[in-house]
Design a protein around this motif. Structure first.
Motif, PDB file in Angstrom:
ATOM      1  N   ALA A  81       0.807  -1.219   0.000  1.00  0.00           N
ATOM      2  CA  ALA A  81       0.000   0.000   0.000  1.00  0.00           C
ATOM      3  C   ALA A  81       0.840   1.269   0.000  1.00  0.00           C
ATOM      4  O   ALA A  81       0.382   2.312  -0.490  1.00  0.00           O
ATOM      5  N   VAL A  82       2.076   1.205   0.554  1.00  0.00           N
ATOM      6  CA  VAL A  82       2.874   2.438   0.646  1.00  0.00           C
ATOM      7  C   VAL A  82       3.930   2.529  -0.453  1.00  0.00           C
ATOM      8  O   VAL A  82       4.617   3.551  -0.558  1.00  0.00           O
ATOM      9  N   LYS A  83       4.056   1.507  -1.274  1.00  0.00           N
ATOM     10  CA  LYS A  83       5.092   1.535  -2.308  1.00  0.00           C
ATOM     11  C   LYS A  83       4.917   2.697  -3.288  1.00  0.00           C
ATOM     12  O   LYS A  83       5.912   3.325  -3.682  1.00  0.00           O
ATOM     13  N   PRO A  84       3.683   3.036  -3.695  1.00  0.00           N
ATOM     14  CA  PRO A  84       3.555   4.199  -4.588  1.00  0.00           C
ATOM     15  C   PRO A  84       4.044   5.493  -3.944  1.00  0.00           C
ATOM     16  O   PRO A  84       4.659   6.334  -4.601  1.00  0.00           O
ATOM     17  N   GLN A  85       3.775   5.669  -2.635  1.00  0.00           N
ATOM     18  CA  GLN A  85       4.231   6.880  -1.955  1.00  0.00           C
ATOM     19  C   GLN A  85       5.752   6.924  -1.874  1.00  0.00           C
ATOM     20  O   GLN A  85       6.374   7.973  -2.074  1.00  0.00           O
ATOM     21  N   ILE A  86       6.363   5.771  -1.586  1.00  0.00           N
ATOM     22  CA  ILE A  86       7.825   5.733  -1.513  1.00  0.00           C
ATOM     23  C   ILE A  86       8.418   6.062  -2.881  1.00  0.00           C
ATOM     24  O   ILE A  86       9.394   6.827  -2.990  1.00  0.00           O
ATOM     25  N   THR A  87       7.837   5.494  -3.919  1.00  0.00           N
ATOM     26  CA  THR A  87       8.324   5.779  -5.275  1.00  0.00           C
ATOM     27  C   THR A  87       8.234   7.276  -5.574  1.00  0.00           C
ATOM     28  O   THR A  87       9.172   7.879  -6.120  1.00  0.00           O
ATOM     29  N   GLU A  88       7.114   7.891  -5.185  1.00  0.00           N
ATOM     30  CA  GLU A  88       6.924   9.318  -5.447  1.00  0.00           C
ATOM     31  C   GLU A  88       7.931  10.168  -4.677  1.00  0.00           C
ATOM     32  O   GLU A  88       8.528  11.108  -5.218  1.00  0.00           O
ATOM     33  N   TRP A  89       8.151   9.837  -3.413  1.00  0.00           N
ATOM     34  CA  TRP A  89       9.073  10.625  -2.603  1.00  0.00           C
ATOM     35  C   TRP A  89      10.518  10.412  -3.038  1.00  0.00           C
ATOM     36  O   TRP A  89      11.318  11.358  -3.056  1.00  0.00           O
ATOM     37  N   GLU A  90      10.877   9.186  -3.386  1.00  0.00           N
ATOM     38  CA  GLU A  90      12.246   8.960  -3.866  1.00  0.00           C
ATOM     39  C   GLU A  90      12.491   9.684  -5.185  1.00  0.00           C
ATOM     40  O   GLU A  90      13.603  10.176  -5.433  1.00  0.00           O
ATOM     41  N   ALA A  91      11.469   9.781  -6.016  1.00  0.00           N
ATOM     42  CA  ALA A  91      11.616  10.539  -7.267  1.00  0.00           C
ATOM     43  C   ALA A  91      11.850  12.019  -6.970  1.00  0.00           C
ATOM     44  O   ALA A  91      12.700  12.669  -7.596  1.00  0.00           O
ATOM     45  N   PHE A  92      11.105  12.561  -6.004  1.00  0.00           N
ATOM     46  CA  PHE A  92      11.283  13.963  -5.619  1.00  0.00           C
ATOM     47  C   PHE A  92      12.679  14.205  -5.042  1.00  0.00           C
ATOM     48  O   PHE A  92      13.344  15.193  -5.378  1.00  0.00           O
ATOM     49  N   LEU A  93      13.123  13.304  -4.182  1.00  0.00           N
ATOM     50  CA  LEU A  93      14.401  13.488  -3.500  1.00  0.00           C
ATOM     51  C   LEU A  93      15.604  13.217  -4.396  1.00  0.00           C
ATOM     52  O   LEU A  93      16.726  13.595  -4.043  1.00  0.00           O
ATOM     53  N   ASN A  94      15.395  12.582  -5.540  1.00  0.00           N
ATOM     54  CA  ASN A  94      16.510  12.210  -6.403  1.00  0.00           C
ATOM     55  C   ASN A  94      16.400  12.791  -7.810  1.00  0.00           C
ATOM     56  O   ASN A  94      17.030  12.279  -8.746  1.00  0.00           O
ATOM     57  N   ALA A  95      15.630  13.864  -7.947  1.00  0.00           N
ATOM     58  CA  ALA A  95      15.582  14.539  -9.240  1.00  0.00           C
ATOM     59  C   ALA A  95      16.973  15.073  -9.583  1.00  0.00           C
ATOM     60  O   ALA A  95      17.784  15.373  -8.701  1.00  0.00           O
ATOM     61  N   ASP A  96      17.254  15.219 -10.861  1.00  0.00           N
ATOM     62  CA  ASP A  96      18.621  15.503 -11.298  1.00  0.00           C
ATOM     63  C   ASP A  96      19.033  16.964 -11.201  1.00  0.00           C
ATOM     64  O   ASP A  96      20.230  17.261 -11.102  1.00  0.00           O
ATOM     65  N   ASP A  97      18.094  17.899 -11.246  1.00  0.00           N
ATOM     66  CA  ASP A  97      18.520  19.310 -11.274  1.00  0.00           C
ATOM     67  C   ASP A  97      19.098  19.706  -9.917  1.00  0.00           C
ATOM     68  O   ASP A  97      18.778  19.130  -8.873  1.00  0.00           O
ATOM     69  N   LEU A  98      19.956  20.713  -9.933  1.00  0.00           N
ATOM     70  CA  LEU A  98      20.706  21.098  -8.735  1.00  0.00           C
ATOM     71  C   LEU A  98      19.798  21.626  -7.630  1.00  0.00           C
ATOM     72  O   LEU A  98      20.079  21.429  -6.439  1.00  0.00           O
ATOM     73  N   LYS A  99      18.711  22.275  -7.989  1.00  0.00           N
ATOM     74  CA  LYS A  99      17.791  22.794  -6.973  1.00  0.00           C
ATOM     75  C   LYS A  99      17.194  21.640  -6.163  1.00  0.00           C
ATOM     76  O   LYS A  99      17.141  21.680  -4.921  1.00  0.00           O
ATOM     77  N   HIS A 100      16.758  20.592  -6.859  1.00  0.00           N
ATOM     78  CA  HIS A 100      16.234  19.413  -6.153  1.00  0.00           C
ATOM     79  C   HIS A 100      17.328  18.714  -5.346  1.00  0.00           C
ATOM     80  O   HIS A 100      17.088  18.264  -4.223  1.00  0.00           O
ATOM     81  N   GLN A 101      18.522  18.598  -5.913  1.00  0.00           N
ATOM     82  CA  GLN A 101      19.591  17.887  -5.215  1.00  0.00           C
ATOM     83  C   GLN A 101      19.979  18.593  -3.916  1.00  0.00           C
ATOM     84  O   GLN A 101      20.196  17.940  -2.880  1.00  0.00           O
ATOM     85  N   LEU A 102      20.076  19.917  -3.957  1.00  0.00           N
ATOM     86  CA  LEU A 102      20.449  20.647  -2.744  1.00  0.00           C
ATOM     87  C   LEU A 102      19.315  20.611  -1.719  1.00  0.00           C
ATOM     88  O   LEU A 102      19.553  20.457  -0.517  1.00  0.00           O
ATOM     89  N   THR A 103      18.076  20.709  -2.190  1.00  0.00           N
ATOM     90  CA  THR A 103      16.926  20.597  -1.286  1.00  0.00           C
ATOM     91  C   THR A 103      16.904  19.222  -0.619  1.00  0.00           C
ATOM     92  O   THR A 103      16.671  19.100   0.590  1.00  0.00           O
ATOM     93  N   ALA A 104      17.155  18.175  -1.393  1.00  0.00           N
ATOM     94  CA  ALA A 104      17.142  16.814  -0.844  1.00  0.00           C
ATOM     95  C   ALA A 104      18.229  16.633   0.203  1.00  0.00           C
ATOM     96  O   ALA A 104      18.010  15.989   1.238  1.00  0.00           O
ATOM     97  N   ARG A 105      19.398  17.204  -0.061  1.00  0.00           N
ATOM     98  CA  ARG A 105      20.483  17.096   0.927  1.00  0.00           C
ATOM     99  C   ARG A 105      20.074  17.798   2.218  1.00  0.00           C
ATOM    100  O   ARG A 105      20.305  17.276   3.320  1.00  0.00           O
ATOM    101  N   TYR A 106      19.453  18.965   2.104  1.00  0.00           N
ATOM    102  CA  TYR A 106      19.000  19.693   3.285  1.00  0.00           C
ATOM    103  C   TYR A 106      17.968  18.877   4.060  1.00  0.00           C
ATOM    104  O   TYR A 106      18.055  18.728   5.292  1.00  0.00           O
TER     105      TYR A 106
END
Length: 798
Positions: free
Chosen positions: A231-256
């Motif tokens: 039941a939670v696999k879709p949410q994990i997939t969505e959040w991992e996609a957000f946290l691992n997007a390639d652009d630098l703005k996403h990468q720095l946000t994810a590190r924070y």
């Protein structure tokens, strides 16, 4: 696994064990390797669907949790034996203490599921087996298991028939732990016959003990049962996609975000789940991208160099029993993701390059994340302020007198309004002060404290002088220096008001302005709350040496005084000095010079028109009024929510009014269960908190000399507050008048013990485990997301 539970015969086994633990059969003169073969880790973790694994999950695991994990769970679990997971039981014990405050060199880290991933690896790191790892038979499995020998030692030698244990019992946190290996068990049994398990608590019921003994005889088969639910696999997939997007703005946000979530227990309320309690998850740094098996990057601290070109942030199930002390639930919802995107991703700014991982940079969030908007960072932290501050209350440490004697026993926390803090001028000011805001975490865990302390004190002094100059200009003639400066939670966010309770070497943070008006309060702005996090959570190494931990504590002095000073700035200038004199009685001259100079060189008048001779009480009252719409948790902890008669509530309020040296006789945390007189009303849970008063809290090692027991008081709240109960009371509502009357007449230790004779469920009480089960069950019902198993390592013997 060649032995099955169904094949066991219990009576011969019990007779054999009786001989063993009585000393009639020892291993003196015998070579275990010759008798039973050389030890080798066994395959104990079975697929959850097998019958043996199911029996473990349904019968054994609940017993282990409710009888063993309550003492063996956190970093300070005796002998590092963490029984909160199958892997932890299999890992075994280690004679080295994690909390060794005098060590000169940082210890090697031994974090479950991080620093080793197999029993073989843990053996190479010095952990010894508590289950049989030699030839597998029912006889060998019971004779060569430290757990079974400890259980049978208690069965054969139960607690003596006395209310308060006498003799050589040691319940101090720094007691000399024995941690016997199986080769040392016979000597241990002869030297400490009463020290079977559970240590200093009643023996297990016969049927419970038999379940565990049968399990051990069968080779201790286990299962993890921590797979990710569908039941939670879709949410994990969505959040991992957000946290691992390639652009630098996403990468720095994810590190924070990672550096603020790494100690959290994440969960997904949006997922359709049938379980009573949601599964919890943790975020890790991985060498591998989503869709591939996780390859954890193990570093001491979350901002240490990962040693790879690209870091990926992955979400894994929490594989240990949830215990209250380390449980920091944090919901990942669609609403939260939208808010993060609105603050971090959508605004028009550019991340030109990702910061590196040199300690001087990575340990300083004001430098490492200077490309992220200050407003976004501050908004994130105060939107989730309880969780943010809970990090240094519940995070890397399981005990922390050295860290916690830097805060008062109860105080309120509020925040600067983000609309005031989120301005180009404020961001520019922080940019000019980045070098002055460096933190001790930039040093390694073998740092020398005193030389570095001088450096950091000078830096902090320079920062505060610059800050006061900036504020003297920005707040001329009291402009904005009113309660308008304080965030009201936007009218809906209950994180705007917090109360922190210190319980000597542990602490609790709750939402709401709980209790009577406190002695002190903090007003936190962005730089302060961020530095607290990087000092006590992201930058704190529980395995560090004495120098690292001492320097961390001394720096926290600066941050506490800065938060107090922010609060004082709202008072009239003359009152500021008077309050400081009260808060820092008998302080040394260097501290007084610091307080009167660097930290409080702020001359602007308050913009508040005070009408009484007690401006501090007025100000605290104004804050209560301003925040009442979001201060619902104060109501939650209010005695008005206790389901007892009006007369009984008045009795409880009278109990809470005990103060001075009478209050000093009460322990840090008393958990109370009251059986209501009204039929069909469930038992009511309350917590009686002792608040210890001090002349000042600026002394490192002479806390008792700074105590003011005449000013001690009690706070009584609805529900359970804290992770480490000192005492349990179980009383009937009809007995409340007599009990409160007796409590009000306590003037000595003998008086207190006489009260306990009437109300306490002591550690020697035969009904202890039944009471414990009931208490934890009710707590879970009332707090299904927040609750975890309590820790009994601080239970008093009084």
């Amino acid at each position: 696994m060649t032995v099955h539970l169904s094949k066991l015969t219990r009576r011969p086994l019990l007779l054999l064990l009786g001989l063993i633990v009585s000393g009639c059969a020892t291993y003196a003169g015998f070579n275990l390797d010759q008798m039973y073969g050389k030890p080798a880790p066994q395959k104990r973790i079975l697929p959850a669907e097998t019958s043996l694994a199911q029996r473990y999950l349904n019968e054994v695991k609940p017993l282990v949790e409710n009888r063993c994990v309550v003492c063996h769970a956190c970093y300070d679990a005796p002998c590092q034996l963490k029984m909160s997971s199958a892997e932890g039981i299999d890992r075994g014990a280690n004679k080295e203490k994690v909390y060794q405050g005098t060590r000169l060199i940082a210890a090697n880290t031994t974090r479950m599921f991080v620093d080793a991933h197999s029993t073989e690896e843990w053996r190479r790191k010095g952990f010894t087996a508590v289950l049989n790892e030699r030839v597998q038979s029912s006889e060998a499995n019971t004779q060569l298991s430290v757990i079974s020998r400890m259980l049978m030692l208690k069965q054969t030698h139960p607690l003596p028939d006395e209310q308060v244990l006498s003799g050589n019992w040691d319940f101090s946190l720094d007691r000399n732990e024995q941690c016997p290996t199986i080769e040392e068990m016979s000597a241990y049994e002869q030297s400490y016959p009463l020290w079977g398990m559970p240590y200093g608590l009643p023996k297990l019921a016969d049927d419970e003990n038999q379940i565990l003994m049968d399990w051990i005889a069968a080779g201790a088969p286990m299962a993890t049962q921590y797979e990710t639910p569908q039941a939670v696999k879709p949410q994990i997939t969505e959040w991992e996609a957000f946290l691992n997007a390639d652009d630098l703005k996403h990468q720095l946000t994810a590190r924070y975000l990672y550096e603020h979530w790494f100690v959290s227990h994440l969960y997904f309320p949006d997922a359709e789940q049938s379980a009573e309690h949601p599964p919890f998850f943790r975020i890790v740094r991985s060498r591998t991208a989503p869709g591939k098996p996780v390859d954890i990057i193990a570093t001491r601290r979350p901002f240490d160099d990962p040693g790879v070109k690209r870091v990926y942030y992955r979400i894994l199930p929490v594989r240990e029993t949830i215990i209250d002390k380390t449980h920091m639930p944090f919901a990942l919802t669609g609403e939260r993701m939208a808010r993060l995107k609105a603050h971090f991703i959508k605004p028009d700014y550019t991340v030109s390059a990702l910061p590196g991982y040199t300690p001087e940079l990575a340990a300083n969030p004001l430098l490492a994340f200077e490309q992220l908007p200050v407003g976004a960072r501050y908004r994130y932290m105060i939107d989730n302020a309880q969780h943010t501050i809970m990090g240094f209350i519940k995070g890397p440490v399981c005990r922390g007198q050295l860290a916690l004697n830097v805060i008062n026993d109860r105080f309120w926390v509020v925040f600067v309004d983000p609309d005031i803090a989120d301005s180009p001028q404020v961001a520019a000011f922080y940019a000019t002060q980045a070098d002055n805001l460096r933190l001790p975490a930039e040093k390694n865990s073998t740092t020398l404290p005193l030389h570095n302390w001088v450096t950091y004190s000078k830096q902090q002094g320079r920062f505060l002088k610059a800050k006061n100059a900036y504020l003297n200009d920005a707040l001329k003639n009291g402009q904005h220096l009113t309660t308008d400066l304080i965030w009201d939670g936007d009218g809906t966010n209950d994180n705007a008001a917090l109360t922190i309770f210190r319980h000597f070497d542990s602490a609790t943070v709750v939402k709401g302005l709980v209790g009577e008006q406190p002695k002190t309060a903090w007003v936190l702005d962005y730089s302060l709350i961020e530095r607290i996090h990087y000092l006590l959570v992201a930058g704190f190494d529980v395995y560090g040496n004495f120098g690292h931990q001492l320097l961390t504590r001394m720096y926290m002095d600066f941050l506490r005084m800065e938060g107090e000073s922010n609060f004082l700035s709202l008072l009239p200038p003359t009152t500021r000095r008077a309050e400081l004199a009260t808060w820092y009685q008998d302080s040394n001259q260097s501290l007084l010079h610091y307080l009167e100079g660097d930290i409080n060189d702020f001359s602007q008048p308050s913009g508040i028109e005070y009408k009484t001779s007690n401006p501090k009480a007025e100000l605290l009252g104004m804050l209560q009024t301003k925040l009442k719409d979001v201060d619902q948790n104060n109501t939650r902890y209010s005695l008005d929510n206790v389901q007892l008669s009006k007369a009984s509530l008045n009795q409880l309020r009278a109990l809470a009014r005990i103060q001075g040296r009478q209050a000093t006789l009460f322990p840090e945390l008393t958990f109370i269960m009251i059986e209501p007189a009204e039929p069909n009303t469930p038992p009511q849970l309350l917590t009686l908190v002792r608040n210890s008063a001090h002349k000042n809290i600026s002394s490192l090692f002479d806390e008792e000399k700074n105590r003011l027991p005449s000013n001690d008081n009690l706070t009584l709240v609805n529900g359970l507050l804290g992770s480490y109960p000192s005492a349990f009371w179980h009383i009937r509502e009809t007995d409340l008048p007599d009990i409160v009357s007796q409590a009000k007449r306590i003037y000595s230790e003998q008086d207190y013990r006489a009260l306990l004779n009437n109300v306490a469920v002591r550690r020697t009480n035969p009904a202890f485990w039944a009471f414990s089960d009931k208490l934890n069950q009710i707590n879970r019902q009332y707090r299904p997301i927040e609750s975890g198993l309590l820790d009994y390592n601080r239970l008093e013997n009084r």
